[in-house]
Design a protein around this motif. Structure first.
Motif, PDB file in Angstrom:
ATOM      1  N   LYS A 196       5.128  -7.048 119.399  1.00 51.39           N
ATOM      2  CA  LYS A 196       3.927  -7.546 120.083  1.00 51.39           C
ATOM      3  C   LYS A 196       3.639  -6.688 121.312  1.00 51.39           C
ATOM      4  CE  LYS A 196       4.671 -12.399 118.828  1.00 51.39           C
ATOM      5  NZ  LYS A 196       3.820 -12.385 117.618  1.00 51.39           N
ATOM      6  N   ASP A 197       2.402  -6.793 121.782  1.00 47.44           N
ATOM      7  CA  ASP A 197       1.962  -5.976 122.916  1.00 47.44           C
ATOM      8  C   ASP A 197       2.281  -6.656 124.250  1.00 47.44           C
ATOM      9  OD1 ASP A 197       0.887  -3.763 124.126  1.00 47.44           O
ATOM     10  OD2 ASP A 197      -1.190  -4.430 123.939  1.00 47.44           O
ATOM     11  N   THR A 198       3.540  -7.010 124.412  1.00 48.77           N
ATOM     12  CA  THR A 198       4.024  -7.526 125.703  1.00 48.77           C
ATOM     13  C   THR A 198       5.354  -6.828 125.963  1.00 48.77           C
ATOM     14  OG1 THR A 198       5.439  -9.258 124.790  1.00 48.77           O
ATOM     15  CG2 THR A 198       3.140  -9.857 125.205  1.00 48.77           C
ATOM     16  N   PRO A 199       5.844  -6.888 127.193  1.00 47.04           N
ATOM     17  CA  PRO A 199       7.219  -6.428 127.416  1.00 47.04           C
ATOM     18  C   PRO A 199       8.182  -7.208 126.515  1.00 47.04           C
ATOM     19  CG  PRO A 199       6.084  -6.684 129.495  1.00 47.04           C
ATOM     20  CD  PRO A 199       5.179  -7.263 128.438  1.00 47.04           C
ATOM     21  N   ILE A 200       9.360  -6.649 126.315  1.00 46.61           N
ATOM     22  CA  ILE A 200      10.312  -7.240 125.372  1.00 46.61           C
ATOM     23  C   ILE A 200      10.981  -8.455 126.026  1.00 46.61           C
ATOM     24  CG2 ILE A 200      12.375  -6.782 123.976  1.00 46.61           C
ATOM     25  CD1 ILE A 200      11.334  -3.699 124.403  1.00 46.61           C
ATOM     26  N   PRO A 201      10.902  -9.620 125.357  1.00 43.44           N
ATOM     27  CA  PRO A 201      11.407 -10.844 125.998  1.00 43.44           C
ATOM     28  C   PRO A 201      12.926 -10.971 125.986  1.00 43.44           C
ATOM     29  CG  PRO A 201      10.283 -11.355 123.935  1.00 43.44           C
ATOM     30  CD  PRO A 201      10.285  -9.877 124.058  1.00 43.44           C
ATOM     31  N   TYR A 202      13.398 -11.826 126.872  1.00 38.57           N
ATOM     32  CA  TYR A 202      14.830 -12.038 127.067  1.00 38.57           C
ATOM     33  C   TYR A 202      15.399 -13.051 126.074  1.00 38.57           C
ATOM     34  CZ  TYR A 202      18.721 -14.620 129.189  1.00 38.57           C
ATOM     35  OH  TYR A 202      19.886 -15.283 129.397  1.00 38.57           O
ATOM     36  N   HIS A 203      14.795 -14.224 126.023  1.00 40.99           N
ATOM     37  CA  HIS A 203      15.397 -15.302 125.235  1.00 40.99           C
ATOM     38  C   HIS A 203      15.318 -14.998 123.733  1.00 40.99           C
ATOM     39  CE1 HIS A 203      16.281 -19.251 123.558  1.00 40.99           C
ATOM     40  NE2 HIS A 203      16.897 -19.473 124.716  1.00 40.99           N
ATOM     41  N   PRO A 204      16.416 -15.278 123.002  1.00 39.97           N
ATOM     42  CA  PRO A 204      16.423 -14.958 121.561  1.00 39.97           C
ATOM     43  C   PRO A 204      15.250 -15.557 120.789  1.00 39.97           C
ATOM     44  CG  PRO A 204      18.616 -15.617 122.282  1.00 39.97           C
ATOM     45  CD  PRO A 204      17.713 -15.793 123.458  1.00 39.97           C
ATOM     46  N   ASN A 205      14.818 -16.766 121.156  1.00 42.70           N
ATOM     47  CA  ASN A 205      13.678 -17.375 120.451  1.00 42.70           C
ATOM     48  C   ASN A 205      12.432 -16.501 120.555  1.00 42.70           C
ATOM     49  OD1 ASN A 205      15.313 -19.484 119.934  1.00 42.70           O
ATOM     50  ND2 ASN A 205      14.282 -20.966 121.262  1.00 42.70           N
ATOM     51  N   LEU A 206      12.223 -15.968 121.764  1.00 40.09           N
ATOM     52  CA  LEU A 206      11.051 -15.112 121.979  1.00 40.09           C
ATOM     53  C   LEU A 206      11.294 -13.720 121.403  1.00 40.09           C
ATOM     54  CD1 LEU A 206      10.153 -16.054 125.678  1.00 40.09           C
ATOM     55  CD2 LEU A 206       9.155 -16.956 123.570  1.00 40.09           C
ATOM     56  N   TRP A 207      12.511 -13.229 121.615  1.00 40.24           N
ATOM     57  CA  TRP A 207      12.830 -11.855 121.172  1.00 40.24           C
ATOM     58  C   TRP A 207      12.650 -11.714 119.661  1.00 40.24           C
ATOM     59  CZ3 TRP A 207      17.184 -10.127 118.195  1.00 40.24           C
ATOM     60  CH2 TRP A 207      17.255  -8.737 118.074  1.00 40.24           C
ATOM     61  N   LYS A 208      13.129 -12.703 118.909  1.00 36.44           N
ATOM     62  CA  LYS A 208      13.039 -12.634 117.451  1.00 36.44           C
ATOM     63  C   LYS A 208      11.587 -12.649 116.967  1.00 36.44           C
ATOM     64  CE  LYS A 208      17.375 -15.003 116.520  1.00 36.44           C
ATOM     65  NZ  LYS A 208      17.803 -16.402 116.342  1.00 36.44           N
ATOM     66  N   ALA A 209      10.739 -13.299 117.771  1.00 33.88           N
ATOM     67  CA  ALA A 209       9.328 -13.380 117.374  1.00 33.88           C
ATOM     68  C   ALA A 209       8.528 -12.180 117.863  1.00 33.88           C
ATOM     69  CB  ALA A 209       8.715 -14.666 117.931  1.00 33.88           C
ATOM     70  N   HIS A 210       9.132 -11.416 118.757  1.00 32.70           N
ATOM     71  CA  HIS A 210       8.417 -10.282 119.360  1.00 32.70           C
ATOM     72  C   HIS A 210       8.427  -9.073 118.435  1.00 32.70           C
ATOM     73  CE1 HIS A 210       8.148  -6.739 122.097  1.00 32.70           C
ATOM     74  NE2 HIS A 210       7.210  -7.464 122.653  1.00 32.70           N
ATOM     75  N   ARG A 211       9.570  -8.862 117.780  1.00 31.44           N
ATOM     76  CA  ARG A 211       9.722  -7.665 116.943  1.00 31.44           C
ATOM     77  C   ARG A 211       9.475  -8.033 115.478  1.00 31.44           C
ATOM     78  NH1 ARG A 211      15.389  -7.370 115.128  1.00 31.44           N
ATOM     79  NH2 ARG A 211      15.616  -5.181 115.627  1.00 31.44           N
ATOM     80  N   PRO A 212       9.193  -7.021 114.655  1.00 30.14           N
ATOM     81  CA  PRO A 212       9.082  -7.311 113.222  1.00 30.14           C
ATOM     82  C   PRO A 212      10.416  -7.839 112.694  1.00 30.14           C
ATOM     83  CG  PRO A 212       8.232  -5.121 113.715  1.00 30.14           C
ATOM     84  CD  PRO A 212       8.934  -5.602 114.947  1.00 30.14           C
ATOM     85  N   THR A 213      10.362  -8.726 111.743  1.00 29.85           N
ATOM     86  CA  THR A 213      11.567  -9.301 111.147  1.00 29.85           C
ATOM     87  C   THR A 213      11.471  -9.167 109.632  1.00 29.85           C
ATOM     88  OG1 THR A 213      10.468 -11.431 110.998  1.00 29.85           O
ATOM     89  CG2 THR A 213      11.795 -11.040 112.971  1.00 29.85           C
ATOM     90  N   VAL A 214      12.550  -9.525 108.953  1.00 32.42           N
ATOM     91  CA  VAL A 214      12.522  -9.513 107.491  1.00 32.42           C
ATOM     92  C   VAL A 214      11.351 -10.381 107.005  1.00 32.42           C
ATOM     93  CG1 VAL A 214      13.800 -10.134 105.405  1.00 32.42           C
ATOM     94  CG2 VAL A 214      15.017  -9.128 107.354  1.00 32.42           C
ATOM     95  N   ALA A 215      11.201 -11.552 107.633  1.00 32.79           N
ATOM     96  CA  ALA A 215      10.135 -12.466 107.209  1.00 32.79           C
ATOM     97  C   ALA A 215       8.753 -11.885 107.468  1.00 32.79           C
ATOM     98  CB  ALA A 215      10.291 -13.800 107.943  1.00 32.79           C
ATOM     99  N   SER A 216       8.567 -11.281 108.655  1.00 34.75           N
ATOM    100  CA  SER A 216       7.215 -10.764 108.944  1.00 34.75           C
ATOM    101  C   SER A 216       6.914  -9.519 108.105  1.00 34.75           C
ATOM    102  CB  SER A 216       7.016 -10.507 110.439  1.00 34.75           C
ATOM    103  OG  SER A 216       7.809  -9.424 110.876  1.00 34.75           O
ATOM    104  N   ILE A 217       7.938  -8.742 107.787  1.00 36.13           N
ATOM    105  CA  ILE A 217       7.712  -7.572 106.921  1.00 36.13           C
ATOM    106  C   ILE A 217       7.361  -8.064 105.504  1.00 36.13           C
ATOM    107  CG2 ILE A 217       8.750  -5.505 105.893  1.00 36.13           C
ATOM    108  CD1 ILE A 217      10.566  -5.384 108.446  1.00 36.13           C
ATOM    109  N   ALA A 218       8.125  -9.066 105.039  1.00 35.47           N
ATOM    110  CA  ALA A 218       7.845  -9.613 103.704  1.00 35.47           C
ATOM    111  C   ALA A 218       6.442 -10.212 103.660  1.00 35.47           C
ATOM    112  CB  ALA A 218       8.894 -10.660 103.344  1.00 35.47           C
ATOM    113  N   GLY A 219       6.056 -10.899 104.729  1.00 36.71           N
ATOM    114  CA  GLY A 219       4.710 -11.480 104.810  1.00 36.71           C
ATOM    115  C   GLY A 219       3.627 -10.411 104.756  1.00 36.71           C
ATOM    116  N   ALA A 220       3.852  -9.345 105.513  1.00 35.76           N
ATOM    117  CA  ALA A 220       2.875  -8.251 105.525  1.00 35.76           C
ATOM    118  C   ALA A 220       2.777  -7.608 104.148  1.00 35.76           C
ATOM    119  CB  ALA A 220       3.280  -7.213 106.573  1.00 35.76           C
ATOM    120  N   LEU A 221       3.921  -7.464 103.490  1.00 26.44           N
ATOM    121  CA  LEU A 221       3.914  -6.868 102.153  1.00 26.44           C
ATOM    122  C   LEU A 221       3.141  -7.741 101.168  1.00 26.44           C
ATOM    123  CD1 LEU A 221       7.545  -5.439 101.876  1.00 26.44           C
ATOM    124  CD2 LEU A 221       5.416  -4.134 101.587  1.00 26.44           C
TER     125      LEU A 221
END
Lengths: 323, 351
Positions: free
Chosen positions: A292-317
């Motif tokens: 996402k277009d923000t600085p990289i967050p600290y808390h794991p809940n936010l961090w996991k949602a900030h970067r692409p994940t297996v789920a978001s890559i699969a969704g995009a595909l």
């Protein structure tokens, strides 16, 4: 398990071998001598190679400047940035001094700068950045982004052997998680991409830690009957456009994935090249997925949602395949 | 800015100077005058328009300080990282005048081949570093060259020298490089030409310590402050610095007070320098001062100086005439390679 080696150990081994093979090699960085580095990438190297592993002051600008001067004199320094994020303090020396030296004076500049890159949970805005696109923008630099244990080892040795400045982006998330039975044989040279997983319905072009997330997403889509090809760029500059185009020619669909911020960058470059040189190969608009277009967050809940994940890559595909 | 007392050695007697001082003095003086004439020519070419496409940055008034450092150095043995106003130092180090002219004129015969211009020139493999525009950033590079030599065991009695102005001392690169050189105890001379204006910004807006030489203590290095309009004082200081560096005493800072007798570049009329400044001790022309001193010492006669100047003018005119005829770059013949590993250069952009 015995005989296994991690990505981090491969980086240490490569530095060990570089020091052993060539007396011109030395290591310069913060806390890298007795302490062995913040991540232990230089563990014991100071003991094994006395007088060739140096603790530096917290001076990224001067660390890189020193390496450039040494390289001019024929040395082959490896500079460790404690975190890729801090290379911003050495930015000027990297892009204006090291990167311009050969063009301006035809003097080779064999400096390797190691950037512990990318996010891990809890690391926050200043210990998580991916800087490859920033450096790739400048002429005169080679930017490598190894995703495997083999590449971590061989590409570091290849970087040190090059007569040009190399930004070696090693992913911190892979340090301990990624293991291989052995380092393995040298596969490809710097500048060549690798088909990490063959497929025929869509291509994911990615690099560094995201290669592994992309492969997992591909495995998920396989359950739905889709064969996803994953291209590991290995070096983002030079970028192996031929291998990208070859893959898109087979699949007709492109998703570019990167952990870096979304504006511009490696994924935009991939899309741009395919759009301008392989438009006729595409059956769907090319897609890209970044943090996402923000600085990289600290808390794991936010961090996991900030970067692409297996789920978001699969969704995009899935969206790409539906088009 | 409270001015600290300026020490000067010009009142010393002849016997106070070491045996080779006179020879070094006259050599430095020659390069000061050669530099002045060469730079006047560059200014004239700039004003005439046409051949020099970028700016022209002169060292007028700073020749003594620059040459005194340059004559301590041996091309091929020592490492030199000059900055903007060091033409006299560059010549004293051994830079051929043709390197200067070819770079200003962009000739392909020069060391930069038209890829970079004016003062951004050098031959790094010969220990002659090519400055970039980011002030203070060459300090750590010169330090790195010395560091590598020490590692290889080839340092011997070679030293490094680099120069900055008052403005560059405010940069992070200067601080980082100075501190690193001190930590590594490298044989490095750092000259700080305090010409009182960084472009147009006066000392009062540049730093808040009494005198820039005070910084030496903070870095744990030896520092001296001299009257940089006085060649004898400059030589004495740089000779001492070179000897201490060779003796393993680590980095040496020499701060020289002077006034730039030109604009920042030839495009700049320096109207921000008040008239009264131009009549201070620091505004003395170091070349006049040095010539009178040489005559007073009996090291040269007025007639010698006139003859030598005629020779210098002839030499500069000849070199300018020669270089002016040399080829300039052709974009179709340019290799356009930013990497020495040509197979890693990306293909031509699709345009």
């Amino acid at each position: 398990m015995s005989g296994s080696i991690t990505y981090l150990e491969a980086i240490r081994e490569a530095q060990y071998d570089a020091l052993r093979n060539d007396p011109a090699v030395f290591l310069y960085g913060q806390d890298i001598n007795t302490f062995g580095g913040a991540f232990k990438a230089t563990k014991n190297l100071g003991k094994e190679f006395p007088g060739r592993v140096f603790d530096s002051p917290i001076s990224e600008d001067a660390m890189v400047g020193l390496a450039i001067g040494a390289a001019i004199e024929g040395a082959r320094p490896i500079v460790e940035m404690q975190f890729a994020d801090f290379s911003s303090i050495g930015f000027n020396q990297i892009v204006n001094q090291a990167a311009t030296l050969y063009w301006r004076t035809e003097t080779p500049c064999p400096v390797t700068i190691r950037l512990p890159s990318g996010g891990t949970a809890g690391s926050g805005p200043f210990h998580s950045q991916s800087m490859e696109a920033i450096y790739a923008h400048y002429p005169g630099l080679v930017i490598v982004t190894p995703a495997t244990v083999e590449d971590a080892y061989w590409m570091l040795l290849d970087s040190v052997a090059l007569n040009d400045p190399v930004i070696y982006c090693e992913h911190k998330f892979l340090y301990y998680h990624l293991k291989s039975e052995s380092i393995g044989e040298r596969s490809l040279p710097i500048g060549k991409a690798r088909i990490a997983r063959p497929g025929r319905h869509a291509t994911v072009v990615t690099y560094s830690a995201m290669v592994h997330d992309a492969i997992r997403a591909a495995e998920e889509l396989q359950l739905d009957g889709y064969q996803i090809e994953v291209v590991d760029l290995r070096s983002v500059k030079p970028m192996d456009t031929d291998t990208i185009l070859g893959s898109v020619a087979r699949t007709g669909r492109l998703l570019a994935v990167g952990e870096a911020f979304p504006w511009g960058g490696v994924t935009a470059e991939v899309i741009s090249r395919v759009a301008s040189e392989g438009f006729h190969l595409l059956d769907a608009p090319p897609m890209r997925l970044n943090a996402k277009d923000t600085p990289i967050p600290y808390h794991p809940n936010l961090w996991k949602a900030h970067r692409p994940t297996v789920a978001s890559i699969a969704g995009a595909l899935r969206s790409l395949l539906r088009y | 800015m409270s001015a600290s007392p300026v020490t000067t050695t010009s009142k010393r007697t002849v016997s106070a100077y070491p045996a080779d001082f006179q020879e070094q003095y006259l050599r430095a003086f020659h390069f000061m005058r050669l530099s002045r004439v060469l730079e006047e020519k560059l200014g004239a070419l700039y004003r005439a328009g046409g051949r020099i496409v970028g700016g022209v940055y002169l060292g007028k008034g700073q020749e003594a300080f620059a040459a005194a450092m340059g004559v301590q150095l041996r091309m091929g043995k020592d490492v030199y990282g000059p900055l903007i106003r060091d033409q006299a130092g560059r010549l004293a180090f051994g830079e051929p005048m043709t390197d200067c002219l070819r770079t200003y004129l962009g000739a392909v015969t020069g060391p930069m081949k038209g890829r970079d211009g004016n003062i951004h020139r050098g031959r790094p493999r010969d220990g002659y570093m090519a400055m970039i525009s980011h002030l203070g950033s060459l300090l750590s590079v010169v330090a790195g060259a010395l560091f590598a030599r020490r590692l290889k065991g080839t340092l011997g009695d070679s030293i490094g020298a680099t120069s900055v102005g008052d403005g560059a001392t405010s940069t992070g690169a200067f601080h980082e490089g100075m501190n690193l050189a001190a930590v590594e105890k490298l044989p490095l001379i750092v000259s700080i030409a305090n010409n009182q204006y960084a472009y147009s910004t006066p000392n009062t807006r540049q730093y808040a310590c009494d005198n820039l030489v005070d910084r030496a203590k903070g870095y744990g290095v030896h520092g001296e402050h001299i009257d940089a309009t006085d060649l004898a004082a400059c030589l004495t200081a740089f000779r001492g610095a070179a000897a201490r560096a060779k003796a393993g005493k680590g980095p040496q800072i020499i701060v020289g007070t002077l006034l730039r007798l030109a604009g920042h570049g030839e495009h700049d009329d320096a109207s921000y320098i008040p008239d009264k400044k131009r009549h201070t001790h620091e505004a003395r022309d170091c070349i006049d001062v040095a010539g009178k001193f040489a005559v007073a010492q009996g090291w040269a006669t007025e007639a010698d100086l006139v003859t030598q100047m005629e020779e210098i003018r002839r030499l500069v005119d000849q070199t300018v005439a020669k270089v002016s005829k040399e080829p300039v770059p052709d974009p179709f013949k340019e290799s356009w390679l930013a990497l020495s590993t040509s197979e890693l250069v990306e293909g031509q952009n699709a345009s």
